[in-house]
Scaffold this active site. Structure first.
Site, mmCIF file in Angstrom:
data_model
loop_
_atom_site.group_PDB
_atom_site.id
_atom_site.type_symbol
_atom_site.label_atom_id
_atom_site.label_comp_id
_atom_site.label_asym_id
_atom_site.label_seq_id
_atom_site.Cartn_x
_atom_site.Cartn_y
_atom_site.Cartn_z
ATOM 1 N N ASP A 143 0.802 -1.221 0.000
ATOM 2 C CA ASP A 143 0.000 0.000 0.000
ATOM 3 C C ASP A 143 0.842 1.281 0.000
ATOM 4 O O ASP A 143 0.615 2.170 -0.824
ATOM 5 C CB ASP A 143 -0.929 -0.008 1.231
ATOM 6 C CG ASP A 143 -1.929 1.128 1.193
ATOM 7 O OD1 ASP A 143 -3.015 0.942 0.634
ATOM 8 O OD2 ASP A 143 -1.603 2.215 1.720
ATOM 9 N N THR A 171 -5.265 2.233 -0.530
ATOM 10 C CA THR A 171 -5.271 1.548 -1.821
ATOM 11 C C THR A 171 -5.654 0.082 -1.667
ATOM 12 O O THR A 171 -6.345 -0.481 -2.520
ATOM 13 C CB THR A 171 -3.909 1.671 -2.536
ATOM 14 O OG1 THR A 171 -2.885 1.074 -1.748
ATOM 15 C CG2 THR A 171 -3.564 3.132 -2.774
ATOM 16 N N ASP A 172 -5.231 -0.548 -0.576
ATOM 17 C CA ASP A 172 -5.640 -1.933 -0.320
ATOM 18 C C ASP A 172 -7.154 -2.051 -0.206
ATOM 19 O O ASP A 172 -7.780 -2.900 -0.850
ATOM 20 C CB ASP A 172 -5.010 -2.433 0.985
ATOM 21 C CG ASP A 172 -3.626 -3.010 0.782
ATOM 22 O OD1 ASP A 172 -3.383 -3.662 -0.241
ATOM 23 O OD2 ASP A 172 -2.772 -2.810 1.670
ATOM 24 N N ILE A 173 -7.742 -1.220 0.640
ATOM 25 C CA ILE A 173 -9.174 -1.339 0.900
ATOM 26 C C ILE A 173 -9.993 -0.955 -0.326
ATOM 27 O O ILE A 173 -10.992 -1.606 -0.651
ATOM 28 C CB ILE A 173 -9.576 -0.471 2.119
ATOM 29 C CG1 ILE A 173 -8.792 -0.912 3.365
ATOM 30 C CG2 ILE A 173 -11.067 -0.564 2.373
ATOM 31 C CD1 ILE A 173 -8.927 -2.383 3.707
ATOM 32 N N GLY A 176 -9.839 -3.796 -2.808
ATOM 33 C CA GLY A 176 -10.750 -4.866 -2.395
ATOM 34 C C GLY A 176 -12.191 -4.554 -2.747
ATOM 35 O O GLY A 176 -12.953 -5.432 -3.178
#
Length: 390
Positions: A143, A171-173, A176
């Site tokens: 991230d 950016t990860d969330i 997802g």
């Protein structure tokens, strides 16, 4: 109670850390039976990614929050017997998610073409850092690195500060969430055509999409790096007074508000030279400096009493201790208590989606590594565990 929208669907989650597991979590919240497929030695690396040394049953609290309400199968994908057992599971699954680097699943025999031959109805979701092609293809998809490479870190912080990353793994969330959107769209198409399909997302593409407003402006103007405010910065393209300001006892956020109207409400004579709307962006640092000095003279509640009564978009900047005690937070009922297999408990957030007015919660924490291996791989498949909210 009516079944949840994804009840009856089997999702295999081969992913680790946050992006893929957060997608699988949302599918579990919506009723799917989600099974993590993990390495026998240690499992998902997120099990040991501790935040503030908070743990439950030996696994990190972070692992439990992102993998609650799932099951776990331990399988060595390099072992022919385990791989064959996993392929049998893939053959009857509805969705498969992974975040291995490009080419890894193909080498293991679990690339899209291989699994589509096993199960043409399967929806195959893949997360990468930077896509399957290009010079960054094999860079670590992490991230902070993606925030930095995408330019996102230059959108926060005041002008005299260096690059400022977000304080959460945005950016990860977001990736997802994008993966979940694509999977749900593919499932809708499958309901019409009977055909599965492939959904690909990357951290970099999600990070760039998150900056669509700023990048669109950049691409269609002089292509200069956007300029941050020197004072109370909050958005590179929005004029004064947009930002967060210190008051006599706290902080106050001001959104889009006409400066001349604000001058009247705040009784701030120093804003009089800035009544011309054309100056509100060009002179935003000077305007914000005046506002910042003025707001320091009284407490937050005094300013809000004036501004909110006049319909101005303003808000107190709350700390978490203050937020969780507020009636507005309590009215949302956003927390839930989950219980681990060992009997430990953890208070965490719930799914933010409501279905038919129903709040979606589940008391089931994250699974112990390999807890469902026998049920899923070595014996006839059992009925799914209790669905979310039941």
């Amino acid at each position: 109670m009516a079944e949840l929208p994804l009840s009856g669907l089997l999702v295999l989650d081969f992913s680790q850390f946050l992006a893929g597991p957060s997608c699988a979590l949302r599918l579990a919240d919506l009723g799917a039976d989600v099974v993590k497929v993990e390495r026998p030695q240690g499992g998902d690396l997120c099990r040991q990614l501790y935040v503030a040394d908070l743990a439950l049953d030996g696994d990190s609290a972070l692992f439990h929050t992102i993998n609650r309400n799932k099951r776990s199968v331990a399988a060595d994908l390099k072992d022919p017997a385990d791989l064959e057992a996993v392929k049998r599971l893939v053959a009857r699954a509805d969705v498969m998610i992974h975040n291995f680097r490009p080419g890894v699943m193909e080498r293991l025999g679990l690339g899209f073409d291989a699994v589509a031959a096993l199960n043409p109805r399967l929806v195959y979701g893949a997360v990468s850092g930077y896509g399957d092609e290009g010079p960054w293809r094999d860079k670590p998809g992490q991230d902070l690195l993606v925030q930095s490479l995408s330019g996102f870190v230059w959108l926060s912080g005041n002008a005299d500060q260096g690059p400022t990353p977000a304080g959460v793994s945005v950016t990860d969330i977001l990736t997802g969430a994008h993966l979940a959107q694509g999977i749900l769209a593919a499932l809708v198409r499958r309901g019409v055509t009977g055909r599965g399909g492939r959904v690909d997302v990357s951290l970099m593409e999600s990070a760039l999409d998150m900056q669509f407003e700023q990048l669109t402006t950049f691409l269609n103007t002089d292509r200069a790096q956007p300029r941050r405010s020197a004072v109370a910065h909050a958005n590179v393209h929005i004029a004064a007074p947009y930002g967060v300001y210190q008051t006599a006892d706290g902080y106050l956020a001001l959104a889009m508000t006409p400066v001349d109207r604000l001058a009247e409400l705040l009784d701030c004579a120093a804003l009089e030279p800035f009544r011309d709307r054309s100056t509100w962006f060009i002179e935003r640092d000077a305007i914000k400096a005046v506002i910042a000095d003025h707001l320091m003279t009284r407490p937050t509640a005094d300013w809000l009493a004036v501004l909110e009564a006049a319909g101005v978009w303003a808000a107190e900047v709350m700390t978490w201790p203050r937020l969780v005690e507020h009636d507005a937070f309590k009215a949302l009922d956003v927390t839930q208590l989950i219980e681990s297999a060992g009997g430990g408990t953890l208070l965490t957030t719930r799914c933010p989606i409501r279905i038919d007015g129903r709040i979606l919660t589940s008391p089931r924490g994250a699974p112990r590594l390999g807890a469902d291996t026998a049920a899923m791989l070595e014996e006839p498949m059992l009925d799914g565990n209790a669905r979310v909210g039941e």
